[in-house]
Design a protein around this motif. Structure first.
Motif, PDB file in Angstrom:
ATOM      1  N   VAL A 109     -12.625  18.634  -0.860  1.00 16.55           N
ATOM      2  CA  VAL A 109     -11.786  17.742  -1.674  1.00 16.55           C
ATOM      3  C   VAL A 109     -11.669  16.396  -0.968  1.00 16.55           C
ATOM      4  O   VAL A 109     -11.363  16.340   0.226  1.00 16.55           O
ATOM      5  N   LYS A 110     -11.932  15.339  -1.688  1.00 18.02           N
ATOM      6  CA  LYS A 110     -11.763  13.999  -1.102  1.00 18.02           C
ATOM      7  C   LYS A 110     -10.282  13.627  -1.156  1.00 18.02           C
ATOM      8  O   LYS A 110      -9.646  13.695  -2.216  1.00 18.02           O
ATOM      9  N   VAL A 111      -9.768  13.230  -0.013  1.00 20.67           N
ATOM     10  CA  VAL A 111      -8.342  12.940   0.121  1.00 20.67           C
ATOM     11  C   VAL A 111      -8.176  11.508   0.636  1.00 20.67           C
ATOM     12  O   VAL A 111      -8.876  11.092   1.560  1.00 20.67           O
ATOM     13  N   GLY A 112      -7.259  10.775   0.032  1.00 13.29           N
ATOM     14  CA  GLY A 112      -6.947   9.420   0.493  1.00 13.29           C
ATOM     15  C   GLY A 112      -5.589   9.433   1.165  1.00 13.29           C
ATOM     16  O   GLY A 112      -4.677  10.138   0.730  1.00 13.29           O
ATOM     17  N   LEU A 113      -5.472   8.648   2.219  1.00 14.18           N
ATOM     18  CA  LEU A 113      -4.230   8.639   2.984  1.00 14.18           C
ATOM     19  C   LEU A 113      -3.618   7.244   2.994  1.00 14.18           C
ATOM     20  O   LEU A 113      -4.284   6.266   3.355  1.00 14.18           O
ATOM     21  N   GLY A 114      -2.369   7.165   2.574  1.00 10.21           N
ATOM     22  CA  GLY A 114      -1.615   5.914   2.676  1.00 10.21           C
ATOM     23  C   GLY A 114      -0.324   6.227   3.397  1.00 10.21           C
ATOM     24  O   GLY A 114       0.082   7.393   3.478  1.00 10.21           O
ATOM     25  N   ILE A 115       0.326   5.219   3.937  1.00  8.58           N
ATOM     26  CA  ILE A 115       1.582   5.473   4.656  1.00  8.58           C
ATOM     27  C   ILE A 115       2.711   4.686   4.015  1.00  8.58           C
ATOM     28  O   ILE A 115       2.637   3.452   3.900  1.00  8.58           O
ATOM     29  N   CYS A 116       3.717   5.421   3.556  1.00 10.49           N
ATOM     30  CA  CYS A 116       5.009   4.871   3.161  1.00 10.49           C
ATOM     31  C   CYS A 116       4.923   3.678   2.190  1.00 10.49           C
ATOM     32  O   CYS A 116       4.663   3.850   1.010  1.00 10.49           O
ATOM     33  N   TYR A 117       5.073   2.467   2.699  1.00 10.41           N
ATOM     34  CA  TYR A 117       5.095   1.264   1.859  1.00 10.41           C
ATOM     35  C   TYR A 117       3.796   1.113   1.060  1.00 10.41           C
ATOM     36  O   TYR A 117       3.784   0.495  -0.013  1.00 10.41           O
ATOM     37  N   ASP A 118       2.694   1.710   1.571  1.00 12.46           N
ATOM     38  CA  ASP A 118       1.402   1.655   0.858  1.00 12.46           C
ATOM     39  C   ASP A 118       1.523   2.198  -0.565  1.00 12.46           C
ATOM     40  O   ASP A 118       0.742   1.824  -1.443  1.00 12.46           O
ATOM     41  N   LEU A 119       2.488   3.080  -0.763  1.00  8.75           N
ATOM     42  CA  LEU A 119       2.693   3.684  -2.094  1.00  8.75           C
ATOM     43  C   LEU A 119       2.954   2.624  -3.165  1.00  8.75           C
ATOM     44  O   LEU A 119       2.742   2.847  -4.350  1.00  8.75           O
ATOM     45  N   ARG A 120       3.405   1.443  -2.741  1.00 12.50           N
ATOM     46  CA  ARG A 120       3.731   0.378  -3.701  1.00 12.50           C
ATOM     47  C   ARG A 120       2.513  -0.422  -4.151  1.00 12.50           C
ATOM     48  O   ARG A 120       2.652  -1.332  -4.972  1.00 12.50           O
ATOM     49  N   PHE A 121       1.326  -0.106  -3.612  1.00 16.11           N
ATOM     50  CA  PHE A 121       0.172  -0.954  -3.881  1.00 16.11           C
ATOM     51  C   PHE A 121      -0.877  -0.205  -4.706  1.00 16.11           C
ATOM     52  O   PHE A 121      -1.711   0.539  -4.159  1.00 16.11           O
TER      53      PHE A 121
END
Ligand SMILES: NC(=O)CCC(=O)C(=O)O
Length: 163
Positions: free
Chosen positions: A34-46
Motif C-alpha cells: 500500500v502506498k502511504v503518504g506522510l504529513g505532519i500536523c499543520y500539513d493537514l491544512r494544505f
C-alpha cells in the motif's frame, strides 16, 4: 513540510519557524503493497500536498499531529474529512492524548476517515488504541464512481511538484 506559524489573538500564538526548519520533500512509502503518504500536523491544512501524494499513488495518508484546543474542535476532523474526500483515499489522524498539565494541550481525537469522507473510527481525548482494517477496494470504488481524478481541468489549472 509546513511550519505552524499562527496568531489567533487571546487564543494561541505559535511560531515553529523560530525553532524548526521546514521539510523540502514529500514523504511517500510502500507498506504491505500500500502506498502511504506522510504529513505532519499543520500539513493537514494544505490540499496541494495531499493531492501530490495521491498523484504518487497513495491510498492512505497518515498525519501524526497535535492540534490545539482552539483549532482542534473546529478543524481537526473537518480537515481530515476534506483531505479524504478531495483525494478519495483513507486518512489517519494520529494525536497524542490530552494532558491539561502540559504546556501545549492537544485536542486528541485520533481518527480514521474513509474515501467517502466518513469518520470510520474516532477516539476521544483520552489515551487509547485504534486498530482497524481498511478496505482498499473502497478507494477504487469511489474513484470510479466519482471520477474527479480524470475530470480535473488541467488545461486551466494544475498542481505540480517542483522538487
Ligand atoms: N503543531 C502543529 O502543526 C499544530 C497544528 C494546528 O494546531 C493547526 O490548527 O493547524
Amino acid at each position: 513540510m509546513h511550519l505552524f506559524d499562527i496568531d489567533i489573538p487571546n487564543k494561541i500564538t505559535f511560531k515553529e519557524s523560530e525553532v524548526l526548519s521546514a521539510g523540502d520533500q514529500l514523504t511517500v512509502f510502500e507498506y504491505n503493497g500500500v502506498k502511504v503518504g506522510l504529513g505532519i500536523c499543520y500539513d493537514l491544512r494544505f490540499p496541494e500536498m495531499a493531492h501530490l501524494m495521491a498523484k504518487e499513488g497513495c491510498s492512505l495518508l497518515i498525519y501524526p499531529g497535535a492540534f490545539n484546543m482552539t483549532t482542534g474542535p473546529k478543524h481537526w476532523e473537518l480537515l481530515g474529512r476534506a483531505r479524504a474526500t478531495d483525494q478519495q483515499l483513507y486518512v489517519a489522524l494520529v494525536s497524542p492524548a490530552r494532558d491539561l498539565a502540559a504546556g501545549y494541550v492537544a485536542w486528541g481525537h485520533s481518527s480514521l476517515l474513509d474515501p467517502w469522507g466518513a469518520v470510520l473510527h474516532q477516539l476521544d481525548h483520552r489515551p487509547g488504541t485504534l486498530l482497524a482494517d481498511i478496505d482498499l477496494t473502497t478507494v477504487e470504488e469511489v474513484r470510479s464512481q466519482i471520477p474527479i481524478r480524470a475530470q480535473r481541468r488541467t488545461d486551466i489549472y494544475d498542481t505540480v511538484q517542483k522538487s
